[in-house]
Design a protein around this motif. Structure first.
Motif, PDB file in Angstrom:
ATOM      1  N   VAL A 115     -17.528 -11.065  -5.242  1.00 22.63           N
ATOM      2  CA  VAL A 115     -18.289 -11.958  -6.316  1.00 22.63           C
ATOM      3  C   VAL A 115     -17.344 -12.949  -6.862  1.00 22.63           C
ATOM      4  N   LEU A 121     -18.882  -9.666 -15.317  1.00 19.48           N
ATOM      5  CA  LEU A 121     -18.772  -8.713 -15.419  1.00 19.48           C
ATOM      6  C   LEU A 121     -17.801  -7.129 -13.751  1.00 19.48           C
ATOM      7  N   PRO A 122     -18.263  -8.252 -13.027  1.00 18.41           N
ATOM      8  CA  PRO A 122     -18.294  -7.381 -11.267  1.00 18.41           C
ATOM      9  C   PRO A 122     -16.382  -7.536 -11.357  1.00 18.41           C
ATOM     10  N   GLY A 171     -14.708  -5.965  -3.882  1.00 18.44           N
ATOM     11  CA  GLY A 171     -15.840  -6.146  -3.729  1.00 18.44           C
ATOM     12  C   GLY A 171     -16.024  -7.900  -5.609  1.00 18.44           C
ATOM     13  N   ILE A 172     -14.500  -7.399  -5.570  1.00 14.34           N
ATOM     14  CA  ILE A 172     -13.589  -8.301  -6.701  1.00 14.34           C
ATOM     15  C   ILE A 172     -13.156  -9.391  -6.146  1.00 14.34           C
ATOM     16  N   SER A 230     -23.120 -12.555 -15.231  1.00 17.29           N
ATOM     17  CA  SER A 230     -22.927 -11.486 -13.572  1.00 17.29           C
ATOM     18  C   SER A 230     -21.498 -12.167 -11.914  1.00 17.29           C
ATOM     19  N   ARG A 231     -20.968 -13.094 -13.577  1.00 22.10           N
ATOM     20  CA  ARG A 231     -19.705 -12.815 -11.983  1.00 22.10           C
ATOM     21  C   ARG A 231     -18.375 -12.386 -13.029  1.00 22.10           C
ATOM     22  N   GLN A 282     -14.562  -7.993 -14.504  1.00 18.97           N
ATOM     23  CA  GLN A 282     -13.566  -7.406 -15.069  1.00 18.97           C
ATOM     24  C   GLN A 282     -13.359  -5.658 -14.763  1.00 18.97           C
ATOM     25  N   SER A 283     -14.346  -5.233 -13.524  1.00 19.57           N
ATOM     26  CA  SER A 283     -13.563  -4.070 -12.953  1.00 19.57           C
ATOM     27  C   SER A 283     -12.331  -3.447 -12.214  1.00 19.57           C
ATOM     28  N   ILE A 332     -13.183  -1.634  -3.894  1.00 24.05           N
ATOM     29  CA  ILE A 332     -13.696  -2.034  -5.767  1.00 24.05           C
ATOM     30  C   ILE A 332     -12.947  -3.700  -6.041  1.00 24.05           C
TER      31      ILE A 332
END
Length: 112
Positions: A110, A70-71, A106-107, A67-68, A73-74, A103
């Motif tokens: 997170v 993968l986001p 958001g990174i 949950s940390r 990795q965006s 993005i």
């Protein structure tokens, strides 16, 4: 998430985008001629980049909650937009740049 974990995710993302760059250049040269594609060194370099990215991703998943990880990795999407501009001279609208900024925001949220 430690700095080392973040850097591994960043390396993973860089390898993913590198693989996409190799594939796109191979496709631009060969078209969708599957025989030419399978013989193109850039296509195989793309596969190698993805294989290395996968090995790094295994290391990340062993230590970082999905949950940390993968986001974060965006960041690959951000790098993909930059690669499109730099290597393929793609034009990017202000709306897309705004999306990139979201993005990145958001990174940051997170990864904390």
């Amino acid at each position: 998430m430690t700095l080392k974990d973040f850097l591994l995710i960043l390396l993973n993302a860089c390898l993913l985008v590198t693989g996409q760059i190799f594939w796109k250049t191979g496709i631009q040269e060969s078209g969708l001629n599957w025989v030419k594609l399978l013989l193109d060194v850039r296509v195989w370099a793309g596969f190698l980049a993805f294989a290395l990215a996968t090995l790094i991703w295994f290391q990340v998943l062993a230590k970082v909650p999905l949950s940390r990880a993968l986001p974060v990795q965006s960041v690959a999407y951000v790098l993909g937009v930059l690669a499109g501009c730099l290597f393929f001279h793609e034009s990017v609208s202000w709306e897309r740049w705004l999306g990139v900024a979201f993005i990145i925001g958001g990174i940051c949220l997170v990864a904390r």
